[in-house]
Design a protein around this motif. Structure first.
Motif, PDB file in Angstrom:
ATOM      1  N   ASN A 104      29.763  42.076  27.345  1.00 48.21           N
ATOM      2  CA  ASN A 104      28.202  41.829  28.233  1.00 48.21           C
ATOM      3  C   ASN A 104      28.182  40.827  29.077  1.00 48.21           C
ATOM      4  OD1 ASN A 104      27.071  43.939  26.472  1.00 48.21           O
ATOM      5  ND2 ASN A 104      26.594  42.539  24.842  1.00 48.21           N
ATOM      6  N   TYR A 105      28.938  39.634  28.845  1.00 51.55           N
ATOM      7  CA  TYR A 105      28.989  38.406  29.771  1.00 51.55           C
ATOM      8  C   TYR A 105      29.706  38.816  30.931  1.00 51.55           C
ATOM      9  CZ  TYR A 105      29.842  33.871  31.885  1.00 51.55           C
ATOM     10  OH  TYR A 105      29.717  33.064  32.721  1.00 51.55           O
ATOM     11  N   LEU A 106      31.131  39.573  30.788  1.00 51.32           N
ATOM     12  CA  LEU A 106      31.639  39.980  32.212  1.00 51.32           C
ATOM     13  C   LEU A 106      30.696  40.882  32.874  1.00 51.32           C
ATOM     14  CD1 LEU A 106      35.352  40.081  30.678  1.00 51.32           C
ATOM     15  CD2 LEU A 106      34.166  38.261  32.215  1.00 51.32           C
ATOM     16  N   SER A 107      30.052  41.828  32.295  1.00 52.56           N
ATOM     17  CA  SER A 107      29.229  42.892  32.880  1.00 52.56           C
ATOM     18  C   SER A 107      28.169  41.944  33.678  1.00 52.56           C
ATOM     19  CB  SER A 107      28.866  43.818  31.883  1.00 52.56           C
ATOM     20  OG  SER A 107      27.915  44.688  32.727  1.00 52.56           O
ATOM     21  N   TRP A 108      27.496  41.151  33.027  1.00 56.42           N
ATOM     22  CA  TRP A 108      26.813  40.223  33.650  1.00 56.42           C
ATOM     23  C   TRP A 108      27.072  39.630  35.072  1.00 56.42           C
ATOM     24  CZ3 TRP A 108      26.253  34.926  34.112  1.00 56.42           C
ATOM     25  CH2 TRP A 108      24.908  34.364  34.433  1.00 56.42           C
ATOM     26  N   LYS A 112      25.715  40.127  38.552  1.00 55.21           N
ATOM     27  CA  LYS A 112      25.423  39.126  39.379  1.00 55.21           C
ATOM     28  C   LYS A 112      25.894  38.857  40.672  1.00 55.21           C
ATOM     29  CE  LYS A 112      25.213  33.941  38.584  1.00 55.21           C
ATOM     30  NZ  LYS A 112      25.604  32.902  37.998  1.00 55.21           N
ATOM     31  N   LYS A 113      27.309  39.108  40.808  1.00 58.61           N
ATOM     32  CA  LYS A 113      27.935  38.957  42.196  1.00 58.61           C
ATOM     33  C   LYS A 113      27.733  40.089  42.994  1.00 58.61           C
ATOM     34  CE  LYS A 113      32.318  36.871  40.908  1.00 58.61           C
ATOM     35  NZ  LYS A 113      33.748  36.624  40.875  1.00 58.61           N
ATOM     36  N   THR A 114      27.286  41.598  42.522  1.00 63.05           N
ATOM     37  CA  THR A 114      27.123  42.491  43.408  1.00 63.05           C
ATOM     38  C   THR A 114      25.612  42.133  43.910  1.00 63.05           C
ATOM     39  OG1 THR A 114      26.210  43.840  41.330  1.00 63.05           O
ATOM     40  CG2 THR A 114      28.434  44.245  42.440  1.00 63.05           C
TER      41      THR A 114
END
Length: 116
Positions: A104-108, A112-114
């Motif tokens: 979930n954190y890596l997806s967030w 956030k970057k996109t």
């Protein structure tokens, strides 16, 4: 190597969990042993980046806390295999929760970057 603390020496149960199964390498060792018995070299390849000395020390600490079982086979060259004990297997939900949180954190972070 330090002796394992007695149950009454921890200030709280989270401290006990972190002391026994936390750190840089122990969660990864436990995670890879959840899929079954592994030899030292297998663990080192799966984990990557860990020195032989660090892996040895971490395995010894986990063994001293009865989280893993070390079996030595009387062969030439000697063969050593590591597996989780009954209490070690109970760490599955903890590691699974960490994996879900990490996903979930890596997806967030990616989202956030996109958005930037």
């Amino acid at each position: 190597m330090k002796r394992p603390k007695e149950a009454n020496e921890y200030r709280c149960t989270v401290e006990a969990t972190v002391a026994i199964a936390g750190g840089k390498w122990k969660p990864l060792i436990i995670y890879h042993l959840l899929s079954g018995t592994k030899r030292f070299g297998e663990l080192r390849k799966l984990i990557g980046g860990v020195t032989q000395r660090s892996l040895t020390l971490q395995l010894r600490e986990l063994e001293s806390h009865d989280i893993i079982y070390r079996e030595v086979f009387a062969e030439v060259p000697p063969r050593v295999e590591y597996s989780l004990t009954e209490i070690g297997l109970t760490l599955y939900p903890v590691l699974d929760a960490m994996k879900i949180w990490g996903d979930n954190y890596l997806s967030w972070q990616k989202d956030k970057k996109t958005q930037s």
